[in-house]
Design an enzyme around this catalytic site. Structure first.
Site, PDB file in Angstrom:
ATOM      1  N   ASN A 108     -21.466  11.129  -1.685  1.00  0.00           N
ATOM      2  CA  ASN A 108     -21.061   9.734  -1.864  1.00  0.00           C
ATOM      3  C   ASN A 108     -21.589   9.226  -3.197  1.00  0.00           C
ATOM      4  O   ASN A 108     -22.593   9.731  -3.697  1.00  0.00           O
ATOM      5  CB  ASN A 108     -21.621   8.869  -0.714  1.00  0.00           C
ATOM      6  CG  ASN A 108     -20.863   7.551  -0.569  1.00  0.00           C
ATOM      7  OD1 ASN A 108     -20.849   6.722  -1.476  1.00  0.00           O
ATOM      8  ND2 ASN A 108     -20.213   7.374   0.565  1.00  0.00           N
ATOM      9  N   ARG A 124       0.833  -1.213   0.000  1.00  0.00           N
ATOM     10  CA  ARG A 124       0.000   0.000   0.000  1.00  0.00           C
ATOM     11  C   ARG A 124       0.865   1.258   0.000  1.00  0.00           C
ATOM     12  O   ARG A 124       0.530   2.243  -0.652  1.00  0.00           O
ATOM     13  CB  ARG A 124      -0.935   0.007   1.220  1.00  0.00           C
ATOM     14  CG  ARG A 124      -2.026  -1.054   1.151  1.00  0.00           C
ATOM     15  CD  ARG A 124      -2.968  -0.943   2.327  1.00  0.00           C
ATOM     16  NE  ARG A 124      -3.736   0.287   2.299  1.00  0.00           N
ATOM     17  CZ  ARG A 124      -4.311   0.838   3.368  1.00  0.00           C
ATOM     18  NH1 ARG A 124      -4.184   0.263   4.554  1.00  0.00           N
ATOM     19  NH2 ARG A 124      -4.999   1.949   3.262  1.00  0.00           N
ATOM     20  N   HIS A 181      -7.412   7.562  12.050  1.00  0.00           N
ATOM     21  CA  HIS A 181      -6.901   6.195  11.954  1.00  0.00           C
ATOM     22  C   HIS A 181      -5.401   6.148  11.686  1.00  0.00           C
ATOM     23  O   HIS A 181      -4.882   5.149  11.194  1.00  0.00           O
ATOM     24  CB  HIS A 181      -7.665   5.425  10.874  1.00  0.00           C
ATOM     25  CG  HIS A 181      -9.102   5.207  11.229  1.00  0.00           C
ATOM     26  ND1 HIS A 181     -10.051   4.814  10.318  1.00  0.00           N
ATOM     27  CD2 HIS A 181      -9.759   5.329  12.411  1.00  0.00           C
ATOM     28  CE1 HIS A 181     -11.234   4.711  10.926  1.00  0.00           C
ATOM     29  NE2 HIS A 181     -11.082   5.021  12.192  1.00  0.00           N
ATOM     30  N   CYS A 202      15.018  -0.292  20.474  1.00  0.00           N
ATOM     31  CA  CYS A 202      14.974  -1.478  21.347  1.00  0.00           C
ATOM     32  C   CYS A 202      15.004  -2.802  20.584  1.00  0.00           C
ATOM     33  O   CYS A 202      15.031  -3.861  21.196  1.00  0.00           O
ATOM     34  CB  CYS A 202      13.740  -1.415  22.249  1.00  0.00           C
ATOM     35  SG  CYS A 202      12.221  -1.882  21.411  1.00  0.00           S
ATOM     36  N   ASP A 258      -3.835   7.976   4.066  1.00  0.00           N
ATOM     37  CA  ASP A 258      -2.996   8.205   2.878  1.00  0.00           C
ATOM     38  C   ASP A 258      -2.309   9.574   2.839  1.00  0.00           C
ATOM     39  O   ASP A 258      -1.515   9.838   1.943  1.00  0.00           O
ATOM     40  CB  ASP A 258      -3.831   8.007   1.601  1.00  0.00           C
ATOM     41  CG  ASP A 258      -5.068   8.900   1.544  1.00  0.00           C
ATOM     42  OD1 ASP A 258      -5.048  10.019   2.101  1.00  0.00           O
ATOM     43  OD2 ASP A 258      -6.070   8.480   0.921  1.00  0.00           O
ATOM     44  N   CYS A 295       6.932   1.577  17.329  1.00  0.00           N
ATOM     45  CA  CYS A 295       7.452   0.342  17.892  1.00  0.00           C
ATOM     46  C   CYS A 295       6.319  -0.421  18.566  1.00  0.00           C
ATOM     47  O   CYS A 295       5.435   0.164  19.182  1.00  0.00           O
ATOM     48  CB  CYS A 295       8.553   0.649  18.908  1.00  0.00           C
ATOM     49  SG  CYS A 295       9.244  -0.845  19.642  1.00  0.00           S
ATOM     50  N   SER A 321     -18.388   4.925   3.925  1.00  0.00           N
ATOM     51  CA  SER A 321     -19.535   4.013   3.990  1.00  0.00           C
ATOM     52  C   SER A 321     -20.235   4.140   5.342  1.00  0.00           C
ATOM     53  O   SER A 321     -21.313   3.607   5.537  1.00  0.00           O
ATOM     54  CB  SER A 321     -19.069   2.580   3.759  1.00  0.00           C
ATOM     55  OG  SER A 321     -17.999   2.268   4.639  1.00  0.00           O
TER      56      SER A 321
HETATM   57  P1  NAD Z   1     -15.037   2.448   2.638  1.00  0.00           P
HETATM   58  O1  NAD Z   1     -14.082   1.832   1.653  1.00  0.00           O
HETATM   59  O2  NAD Z   1     -15.752   1.591   3.582  1.00  0.00           O
HETATM   60  O3  NAD Z   1     -16.137   3.264   1.825  1.00  0.00           O
HETATM   61  C1  NAD Z   1     -15.820   4.080   0.747  1.00  0.00           C
HETATM   62  C2  NAD Z   1     -17.054   4.897   0.414  1.00  0.00           C
HETATM   63  O4  NAD Z   1     -16.700   5.829  -0.587  1.00  0.00           O
HETATM   64  C3  NAD Z   1     -18.220   4.091  -0.128  1.00  0.00           C
HETATM   65  O5  NAD Z   1     -19.394   4.496   0.552  1.00  0.00           O
HETATM   66  C4  NAD Z   1     -18.278   4.477  -1.606  1.00  0.00           C
HETATM   67  O6  NAD Z   1     -19.608   4.508  -2.107  1.00  0.00           O
HETATM   68  C5  NAD Z   1     -17.696   5.862  -1.578  1.00  0.00           C
HETATM   69  N1  NAD Z   1     -17.022   6.282  -2.815  1.00  0.00           N
HETATM   70  C6  NAD Z   1     -16.235   5.567  -3.632  1.00  0.00           C
HETATM   71  N2  NAD Z   1     -15.750   6.333  -4.627  1.00  0.00           N
HETATM   72  C7  NAD Z   1     -16.246   7.577  -4.436  1.00  0.00           C
HETATM   73  C8  NAD Z   1     -16.111   8.819  -5.115  1.00  0.00           C
HETATM   74  N3  NAD Z   1     -15.354   8.937  -6.219  1.00  0.00           N
HETATM   75  N4  NAD Z   1     -16.766   9.903  -4.643  1.00  0.00           N
HETATM   76  C9  NAD Z   1     -17.550   9.808  -3.518  1.00  0.00           C
HETATM   77  N5  NAD Z   1     -17.714   8.654  -2.833  1.00  0.00           N
HETATM   78  C10 NAD Z   1     -17.065   7.556  -3.281  1.00  0.00           C
HETATM   79  O7  NAD Z   1     -14.197   3.551   3.381  1.00  0.00           O
HETATM   80  P2  NAD Z   1     -14.337   4.202   4.831  1.00  0.00           P
HETATM   81  O8  NAD Z   1     -15.761   4.530   5.115  1.00  0.00           O
HETATM   82  O9  NAD Z   1     -13.298   5.251   4.860  1.00  0.00           O
HETATM   83  O10 NAD Z   1     -13.945   3.078   5.878  1.00  0.00           O
HETATM   84  C11 NAD Z   1     -12.913   2.280   5.596  1.00  0.00           C
HETATM   85  C12 NAD Z   1     -11.794   2.114   6.578  1.00  0.00           C
HETATM   86  O11 NAD Z   1     -10.689   1.722   5.738  1.00  0.00           O
HETATM   87  C13 NAD Z   1     -11.291   3.287   7.317  1.00  0.00           C
HETATM   88  O12 NAD Z   1     -10.940   2.815   8.570  1.00  0.00           O
HETATM   89  C14 NAD Z   1     -10.008   3.733   6.604  1.00  0.00           C
HETATM   90  O13 NAD Z   1      -9.008   4.046   7.535  1.00  0.00           O
HETATM   91  C15 NAD Z   1      -9.569   2.557   5.826  1.00  0.00           C
HETATM   92  N6  NAD Z   1      -9.130   2.846   4.432  1.00  0.00           N
HETATM   93  C16 NAD Z   1      -8.378   3.963   4.135  1.00  0.00           C
HETATM   94  C17 NAD Z   1      -7.988   4.223   2.812  1.00  0.00           C
HETATM   95  C18 NAD Z   1      -7.167   5.462   2.513  1.00  0.00           C
HETATM   96  O14 NAD Z   1      -6.427   5.933   3.367  1.00  0.00           O
HETATM   97  N7  NAD Z   1      -7.308   6.037   1.301  1.00  0.00           N
HETATM   98  C19 NAD Z   1      -8.343   3.348   1.783  1.00  0.00           C
HETATM   99  C20 NAD Z   1      -9.097   2.213   2.116  1.00  0.00           C
HETATM  100  C21 NAD Z   1      -9.486   1.982   3.450  1.00  0.00           C
HETATM  101 ZN    ZN Z   2      11.258   0.049  20.418  1.00  0.00          ZN
END
Ligand code: NAD
Ligand code: ZN
Length: 261
Positions: free
Chosen positions: A231, A86, A137, A168, A122, A145, A207
């Site tokens: 969304n 990732r 998150h 460590c 990200d 560590c 979501s």
């Molecule tokens: P999720 O993947 O559960 O949901 C993504 C949501 O985005 C969905 O509801 C989808 O319909 C919507 N979506 C997709 N493309 C879109 C667009 N172009 N415009 C608007 N909406 C769009 O993500 P979440 O709710 O963030 O929960 C997931 C967990 O996963 C979190 O804990 C997060 O930390 C982690 N995560 C982070 C990343 C990242 O950092 N980019 C990526 C994947 C998962």
């Molecule tokens: Zn350490």
């Protein structure tokens, strides 16, 4: 907004959200305090995969295996390979117009009247230029560590499959919050306060099923804030939204922010 400023669409490609945009823009324009909650969907148009795929897998892995403390204890090599992949995928990834629209919104509001809480790890909000970002998150560039207090920003450099703590010698882990882990306390408290005090919560690309982050939406309603959701589809939080703008965040947010100026 003057009629001449309205985006014009040929009838055939007018998106459904265009009808609801003026109502959302009016809410945002009136709001003195704005909080924003973002999720993986806001980064989708930058090429970062979202994760709630219908098969329950995250880039081919079970969540239990790669995003829980138990998964890490059982097979740290697998977990590190997953996160290193990732991290590698993020090289060259750029913020998209949705991230930049939130930078613009922040510029308009005084100091602590704007708070952006993100579930994303990200760092694209910060790269875009957002200042007040609460990473609920954690952050995939950082490591910490698994035994001592060591923490470091390792950017996106490749790390070994089993990286060791320079202090460590114990195993390092990504500095992100896995399922079943508590959120960083100070970050959560700041987000909680900002959402309790805001007039408008803008919820983008989540979501709304991962708690406690998703609970911020109910919290906003509880404090009589208006909720605007952006969304692709309806979500678990759509019933709480005063306006749902269904479409791509990268198209909607720049229009929404411009229309609410
Ligand atoms: P999720 O993947 O559960 O949901 C993504 C949501 O985005 C969905 O509801 C989808 O319909 C919507 N979506 C997709 N493309 C879109 C667009 N172009 N415009 C608007 N909406 C769009 O993500 P979440 O709710 O963030 O929960 C997931 C967990 O996963 C979190 O804990 C997060 O930390 C982690 N995560 C982070 C990343 C990242 O950092 N980019 C990526 C994947 C998962
Ligand atoms: Zn350490």
């Amino acid at each position: 907004m003057a009629d001449s400023d309205r985006p014009t669409w040929a009838n055939s490609d007018r998106p459904s959200w265009a009808d609801d945009l003026p109502r959302a823009a009016a809410i945002l324009r009136r709001a003195q305090r704005v909080a924003v909650l973002t999720g993986a969907g806001i980064s989708a148009e930058s090429g970062v995969p979202t994760f709630r795929a219908s098969d329950g897998l995250w880039e081919g892995h079970r969540i239990e295996d790669v995003a829980t403390p138990r998964g890490f204890a059982r097979d740290p090599r697998l977990v590190w390979r997953f996160y290193n992949a990732r991290r590698a995928n993020l090289r060259g990834v750029q913020p998209n117009p949705a991230h930049y629209a939130l930078v613009e919104l922040e510029r308009r509001l005084p100091g602590d009247h704007f708070t952006l809480a993100t579930q994303n790890v990200d760092t694209l909000h910060t790269l875009a230029g957002s200042q007040r970002v609460l990473e609920l998150h954690g952050n995939i560039r950082r490591v910490r560590c698994s035994r001592c207090d060591y923490r470091a920003d390792r950017q996106l450099e490749p790390l070994p499959d089993l990286p060791e703590c320079p202090e460590c010698g114990a195993l390092l882990r990504p500095d992100i919050v896995w399922f079943y882990e508590p959120l960083p306390e100070a970050v959560w408290e700041t987000a909680y306060l900002a959402v309790s005090q805001c007039d408008c919560l803008l919820v983008v690309g989540t979501s709304a099923v991962v708690h406690p982050a998703a609970g911020l939406i109910e919290l906003a309603k509880h404090h009589d804030a208006a909720v605007i959701e952006v969304n692709l589809d309806q979500t678990a939080a759509s019933h709480l939204a005063d306006v749902s703008l269904l479409g791509k965040a990268g198209q909607i947010l720049p229009q929404l922010v411009a229309a609410s100026a």
